[in-house]
Design a protein around this motif. Structure first.
Motif, PDB file in Angstrom:
ATOM      1  N   THR A 147      -7.548   6.205   0.838  1.00  0.00           N
ATOM      2  CA  THR A 147      -8.190   7.156   1.757  1.00  0.00           C
ATOM      3  C   THR A 147      -7.381   8.458   1.834  1.00  0.00           C
ATOM      4  O   THR A 147      -7.946   9.541   2.009  1.00  0.00           O
ATOM      5  CB  THR A 147      -8.323   6.513   3.156  1.00  0.00           C
ATOM      6  N   SER A 148      -6.073   8.344   1.661  1.00  0.00           N
ATOM      7  CA  SER A 148      -5.221   9.550   1.740  1.00  0.00           C
ATOM      8  C   SER A 148      -5.600  10.610   0.703  1.00  0.00           C
ATOM      9  O   SER A 148      -5.272  11.788   0.863  1.00  0.00           O
ATOM     10  CB  SER A 148      -3.747   9.167   1.561  1.00  0.00           C
TER      11      SER A 148
ATOM     12  N   THR B 276      -1.743  12.966   9.762  1.00  0.00           N
ATOM     13  CA  THR B 276      -0.908  13.547  10.817  1.00  0.00           C
ATOM     14  C   THR B 276       0.279  12.631  11.132  1.00  0.00           C
ATOM     15  O   THR B 276       1.407  13.090  11.319  1.00  0.00           O
ATOM     16  CB  THR B 276      -1.746  13.739  12.103  1.00  0.00           C
TER      17      THR B 276
ATOM     18  N   GLU C 127       1.402  -1.391  -4.770  1.00  0.00           N
ATOM     19  CA  GLU C 127       0.214  -0.552  -4.659  1.00  0.00           C
ATOM     20  C   GLU C 127      -0.847  -1.023  -5.673  1.00  0.00           C
ATOM     21  O   GLU C 127      -0.566  -1.124  -6.867  1.00  0.00           O
ATOM     22  CB  GLU C 127       0.601   0.922  -4.906  1.00  0.00           C
ATOM     23  N   ALA C 128      -2.054  -1.261  -5.177  1.00  0.00           N
ATOM     24  CA  ALA C 128      -3.124  -1.789  -6.031  1.00  0.00           C
ATOM     25  C   ALA C 128      -3.521  -0.814  -7.131  1.00  0.00           C
ATOM     26  O   ALA C 128      -3.897  -1.230  -8.231  1.00  0.00           O
ATOM     27  CB  ALA C 128      -4.343  -2.119  -5.174  1.00  0.00           C
TER      28      ALA C 128
ATOM     29  N   GLY D 141      -0.261   4.480   0.354  1.00  0.00           N
ATOM     30  CA  GLY D 141      -0.949   5.652   0.883  1.00  0.00           C
ATOM     31  C   GLY D 141       0.076   6.474   1.636  1.00  0.00           C
ATOM     32  O   GLY D 141       1.296   6.228   1.542  1.00  0.00           O
ATOM     33  N   ILE D 142      -0.398   7.419   2.430  1.00  0.00           N
ATOM     34  CA  ILE D 142       0.556   8.282   3.130  1.00  0.00           C
ATOM     35  C   ILE D 142       1.466   7.465   4.045  1.00  0.00           C
ATOM     36  O   ILE D 142       2.659   7.745   4.177  1.00  0.00           O
ATOM     37  CB  ILE D 142      -0.170   9.408   3.887  1.00  0.00           C
ATOM     38  N   ILE D 143       0.915   6.401   4.636  1.00  0.00           N
ATOM     39  CA  ILE D 143       1.725   5.642   5.604  1.00  0.00           C
ATOM     40  C   ILE D 143       2.714   4.728   4.894  1.00  0.00           C
ATOM     41  O   ILE D 143       3.914   4.749   5.198  1.00  0.00           O
ATOM     42  CB  ILE D 143       0.793   4.888   6.569  1.00  0.00           C
TER      43      ILE D 143
ATOM     44  N   SER E 297      -9.313  13.323   2.273  1.00  0.00           N
ATOM     45  CA  SER E 297      -9.101  13.557   3.698  1.00  0.00           C
ATOM     46  C   SER E 297      -9.156  15.056   3.968  1.00  0.00           C
ATOM     47  O   SER E 297      -8.773  15.852   3.105  1.00  0.00           O
ATOM     48  CB  SER E 297      -7.710  13.012   4.073  1.00  0.00           C
TER      49      SER E 297
ATOM     50  N   ALA F 249      -7.246  16.189   6.183  1.00  0.00           N
ATOM     51  CA  ALA F 249      -5.783  16.276   6.187  1.00  0.00           C
ATOM     52  C   ALA F 249      -5.203  17.354   7.107  1.00  0.00           C
ATOM     53  O   ALA F 249      -4.120  17.878   6.854  1.00  0.00           O
ATOM     54  CB  ALA F 249      -5.249  16.432   4.765  1.00  0.00           C
ATOM     55  N   TRP F 250      -5.932  17.687   8.148  1.00  0.00           N
ATOM     56  CA  TRP F 250      -5.412  18.623   9.160  1.00  0.00           C
ATOM     57  C   TRP F 250      -4.318  17.890   9.954  1.00  0.00           C
ATOM     58  O   TRP F 250      -4.573  16.838  10.529  1.00  0.00           O
ATOM     59  CB  TRP F 250      -6.565  19.032  10.076  1.00  0.00           C
TER      60      TRP F 250
ATOM     61  N   VAL G 266      -1.658  -7.217  -3.710  1.00  0.00           N
ATOM     62  CA  VAL G 266      -1.207  -8.354  -2.903  1.00  0.00           C
ATOM     63  C   VAL G 266      -2.444  -9.187  -2.574  1.00  0.00           C
ATOM     64  O   VAL G 266      -3.426  -8.671  -2.032  1.00  0.00           O
ATOM     65  CB  VAL G 266      -0.531  -7.866  -1.603  1.00  0.00           C
TER      66      VAL G 266
ATOM     67  N   GLY H 107       0.814  -1.210   0.000  1.00  0.00           N
ATOM     68  CA  GLY H 107       0.000   0.000   0.000  1.00  0.00           C
ATOM     69  C   GLY H 107       0.847   1.260   0.000  1.00  0.00           C
ATOM     70  O   GLY H 107       1.698   1.449   0.869  1.00  0.00           O
TER      71      GLY H 107
ATOM     72  N   SER I 128      -6.215   9.225  11.603  1.00  0.00           N
ATOM     73  CA  SER I 128      -5.258  10.343  11.652  1.00  0.00           C
ATOM     74  C   SER I 128      -3.938   9.995  10.971  1.00  0.00           C
ATOM     75  O   SER I 128      -2.876  10.474  11.366  1.00  0.00           O
ATOM     76  CB  SER I 128      -4.999  10.775  13.099  1.00  0.00           C
ATOM     77  N   GLY I 129      -4.038   9.162   9.956  1.00  0.00           N
ATOM     78  CA  GLY I 129      -2.837   8.737   9.248  1.00  0.00           C
ATOM     79  C   GLY I 129      -2.118   9.879   8.552  1.00  0.00           C
ATOM     80  O   GLY I 129      -0.901   9.812   8.355  1.00  0.00           O
TER      81      GLY I 129
HETATM   82  C1  LIG Z   1     -13.323  12.436   5.540  1.00  0.00           C
HETATM   83  C2  LIG Z   1     -11.993  12.172   6.200  1.00  0.00           C
HETATM   84  C3  LIG Z   1     -11.353  13.172   6.903  1.00  0.00           C
HETATM   85  C4  LIG Z   1     -10.114  12.924   7.508  1.00  0.00           C
HETATM   86  N1  LIG Z   1      -9.474  13.955   8.139  1.00  0.00           N
HETATM   87  C5  LIG Z   1      -8.242  13.748   8.667  1.00  0.00           C
HETATM   88  C6  LIG Z   1      -7.521  14.832   9.243  1.00  0.00           C
HETATM   89  O1  LIG Z   1      -7.990  15.978   9.289  1.00  0.00           O
HETATM   90  N2  LIG Z   1      -6.268  14.583   9.738  1.00  0.00           N
HETATM   91  C7  LIG Z   1      -5.707  13.330   9.682  1.00  0.00           C
HETATM   92  O2  LIG Z   1      -4.569  13.171  10.140  1.00  0.00           O
HETATM   93  N3  LIG Z   1      -6.385  12.285   9.150  1.00  0.00           N
HETATM   94  C8  LIG Z   1      -7.624  12.459   8.636  1.00  0.00           C
HETATM   95  N4  LIG Z   1      -8.294  11.420   8.071  1.00  0.00           N
HETATM   96  C9  LIG Z   1      -7.700  10.068   8.128  1.00  0.00           C
HETATM   97  C10 LIG Z   1      -6.603   9.860   7.103  1.00  0.00           C
HETATM   98  O3  LIG Z   1      -6.996  10.362   5.844  1.00  0.00           O
HETATM   99  C11 LIG Z   1      -6.278   8.368   7.007  1.00  0.00           C
HETATM  100  O4  LIG Z   1      -5.952   7.895   8.304  1.00  0.00           O
HETATM  101  C12 LIG Z   1      -5.089   8.115   6.092  1.00  0.00           C
HETATM  102  O5  LIG Z   1      -5.288   8.678   4.812  1.00  0.00           O
HETATM  103  C13 LIG Z   1      -4.843   6.621   5.951  1.00  0.00           C
HETATM  104  O6  LIG Z   1      -3.679   6.431   5.198  1.00  0.00           O
HETATM  105  P1  LIG Z   1      -3.173   4.972   4.848  1.00  0.00           P
HETATM  106  O7  LIG Z   1      -1.864   5.128   4.148  1.00  0.00           O
HETATM  107  O8  LIG Z   1      -3.236   4.115   6.057  1.00  0.00           O
HETATM  108  O9  LIG Z   1      -4.312   4.365   3.879  1.00  0.00           O
HETATM  109  P2  LIG Z   1      -4.624   4.661   2.342  1.00  0.00           P
HETATM  110  O10 LIG Z   1      -4.357   6.053   1.974  1.00  0.00           O
HETATM  111  O11 LIG Z   1      -5.975   4.134   2.070  1.00  0.00           O
HETATM  112  O12 LIG Z   1      -3.541   3.767   1.602  1.00  0.00           O
HETATM  113  C14 LIG Z   1      -3.661   2.358   1.502  1.00  0.00           C
HETATM  114  C15 LIG Z   1      -3.217   1.971   0.099  1.00  0.00           C
HETATM  115  O13 LIG Z   1      -3.181   0.548   0.008  1.00  0.00           O
HETATM  116  C16 LIG Z   1      -3.575   0.192  -1.282  1.00  0.00           C
HETATM  117  N5  LIG Z   1      -4.010  -1.212  -1.220  1.00  0.00           N
HETATM  118  C17 LIG Z   1      -5.143  -1.693  -0.664  1.00  0.00           C
HETATM  119  N6  LIG Z   1      -5.175  -3.041  -0.752  1.00  0.00           N
HETATM  120  C18 LIG Z   1      -4.032  -3.402  -1.360  1.00  0.00           C
HETATM  121  C19 LIG Z   1      -3.498  -4.671  -1.750  1.00  0.00           C
HETATM  122  N7  LIG Z   1      -4.140  -5.817  -1.487  1.00  0.00           N
HETATM  123  N8  LIG Z   1      -2.309  -4.696  -2.391  1.00  0.00           N
HETATM  124  C20 LIG Z   1      -1.637  -3.532  -2.663  1.00  0.00           C
HETATM  125  N9  LIG Z   1      -2.124  -2.324  -2.318  1.00  0.00           N
HETATM  126  C21 LIG Z   1      -3.300  -2.258  -1.670  1.00  0.00           C
HETATM  127  C22 LIG Z   1      -4.691   1.164  -1.623  1.00  0.00           C
HETATM  128  O14 LIG Z   1      -4.877   1.272  -3.023  1.00  0.00           O
HETATM  129  C23 LIG Z   1      -4.176   2.448  -0.986  1.00  0.00           C
HETATM  130  O15 LIG Z   1      -3.469   3.264  -1.901  1.00  0.00           O
HETATM  131  C24 LIG Z   1      -9.530  11.633   7.440  1.00  0.00           C
HETATM  132  C25 LIG Z   1     -10.167  10.622   6.717  1.00  0.00           C
HETATM  133  C26 LIG Z   1     -11.383  10.881   6.100  1.00  0.00           C
HETATM  134  C27 LIG Z   1     -12.047   9.784   5.314  1.00  0.00           C
END
Ligand SMILES: Cc1cc2nc3c(=O)[nH]c(=O)nc-3n(C[C@H](O)[C@H](O)[C@H](O)COP(=O)(O)OP(=O)(O)OC[C@H]3O[C@@H](n4cnc5c(N)ncnc54)[C@H](O)[C@@H]3O)c2cc1C
Length: 372
Positions: A38-39, A341, A30-31, A9-11, A42, A44-45, A178, A7, A338-339
């Motif tokens: 989700t990133s 942040t 990355e899929a 995403g931001i993390i 957001s 994104a504060w 994956v 994945g 809060s991913g």
């Molecule tokens: C409306 C909303 C408001 C928010 N506001 C805030 C805020 O103000 N401040 C803050 O800090 N956080 C906020 N968040 C939370 C934050 O956006 C998330 O916690 C963060 O984006 C999660 O990041 P991630 O990398 O874990 O997941 P993702 O960004 O979802 O990344 C996961 C990645 O894995 C990939 N993937 C999935 N399955 C597979 C697989 N089987 N094989 C390969 N790749 C795969 C996906 O395509 C994706 O790109 C908010 C969320 C929402 C929905």
């Protein structure tokens, strides 16, 4: 060390970047596209001021805030972290957490924990944000966070992944899913892709966010999750003078480039179903728009141009789950709200834990082991 990160995403992007920079051979799978989960949807504060349920959770998030500032300072031309300041008034979340209605306890606590925050008057708000109708403002307990702001997460993820590809050993596979973990002798030994290809590694890090459990292939390696849905509406481009993020009882809004305004509200999110249609005529989006116009009447006539919904990846108890999986050696999990942040800090922390064998104290209370 060979590492697979699932994945981008931001993390996942943050971990892949920091691990590759420190000398690991990293494969990032990355899929879809980098930063498209989700990133990409957001508010994104980047903040710790809304993370006051415990000192440990505040400290973890404050470490996140500082790590973003550090990383943006390290990379020339970093254009993803915007810090014009945030203004908040009448914070229902703070009341729910037991702070007094006027937010005074919250302000005092933040100050005593070293978080930049000041009381703000209507007069100052009128100077900072002249479009706000002051009759919607509650001066009692209003707070200005002068150093806060938000992150363009996909831009951030794309920039650090590209940098690691150019300078270090980072292999990026996009459009590749994956299907499951590769397990040998009771240990994670790599991943199996959807087309059956096996990739071996010394460590596997699952950063697939809300899809984390779909990438493991065995129920005993899943994490209990309690995801929630969120909706964001984006206005058309406008002549707005809005500069700060505003966290108000009506609506949360902030600039999103070229005069567009990004809108959301917690109480509206709570009414949504997981299959809520992401269309501009969605009643939730129209309600966000009408609240924004009550807040800033000069924006009357502006319309919603786009709507996005996303599912927040949240462990069952609402707190972060970052660390080794207790039931499978060499397998590390990072699921958290809060991913945005936390991303830059988690990148540093996972590098320190997996490559340097250092246990990161900020993560001590947030281990996946608590669920098993
Ligand atoms: C409306 C909303 C408001 C928010 N506001 C805030 C805020 O103000 N401040 C803050 O800090 N956080 C906020 N968040 C939370 C934050 O956006 C998330 O916690 C963060 O984006 C999660 O990041 P991630 O990398 O874990 O997941 P993702 O960004 O979802 O990344 C996961 C990645 O894995 C990939 N993937 C999935 N399955 C597979 C697989 N089987 N094989 C390969 N790749 C795969 C996906 O395509 C994706 O790109 C908010 C969320 C929402 C929905």
């Amino acid at each position: 060390m060979k590492v697979i990160v699932i994945g981008a995403g931001i993390i996942g992007a943050s971990i892949a970047f920091r691990m590759a920079e420190a000398g690991a051979q990293v494969t990032l799978v990355e899929a879809h596209r980098v930063g498209s989960g989700t990133s990409s949807t957001s508010y994104a504060w980047v903040n710790a001021c809304e993370k006051l349920t415990s000192r440990a959770y505040f400290d973890l998030n404050f470490a996140g805030v500082k790590a973003h500032r550090r990383l943006a300072g390290e990379i020339e031309g970093a254009n993803w972290l915007h810090r014009p300041g945030v203004v908040q008034w009448k914070d229902a979340g703070a009341e729910a957490a037991g702070f007094d209605e006027g937010n005074f306890d919250k302000l005092e606590r933040l100050k005593s924990w070293g978080y930049p925050a000041d009381a703000i008057t209507a007069e100052t708000l009128a100077r900072l944000e002249p479009d706000v109708d002051l009759s919607t403002f509650t001066e009692t307990g209003a707070i200005h966070y002068p150093e806060d702001g938000w992150l363009d997460s996909p831009v951030y993820a794309g920039a650090i992944v590209a940098r690691a590809q150019r300078r270090h050993e980072l292999r990026l596979l996009t459009g590749t899913k994956v299907a499951r973990l590769l397990v040998r002798n009771g240990k994670a030994a790599g991943v199996v892709l959807n087309d059956g290809t096996e990739i071996e590694a010394d460590r596997v890090v699952n950063s697939a966010g809300r899809w984390s459990n779909e990438a493991v292939g065995a129920a005993e390696h899943e994490l209990p999750l309690a995801p929630t849905v969120g909706l964001i509406a984006y206005t058309a481009s406008s002549d707005t003078s809005l500069r700060h993020a505003l966290r108000t009882p009506l609506v949360n809004c902030r600039p999103d480039g070229a005069g567009r305004i990004l809108l959301r509200a917690n109480d509206i999110d709570k009414t949504l179903a997981f299959d809520t249609p992401a269309t501009p005529d969605n009643p939730a989006a129209q309600e966000l728009l009408s609240r924004m116009i009550r807040l800033m009447p000069s924006l009357t006539g502006l319309h919603v141009e786009a709507v996005r919904t996303a599912i927040r990846p949240i462990p069952k108890d609402g707190l972060s789950a970052i660390g080794p999986h207790p039931a499978l050696d060499n397998y590390y999990v990072t699921v958290t709200h809060s991913g945005v942040t936390l991303g830059a800090f988690i990148g540093e922390a996972v590098r320190d834990e997996l490559l340097h064998g250092r246990s990161v104290p900020e993560l001590a209370e947030f281990r996946p082991a608590r669920f098993f």
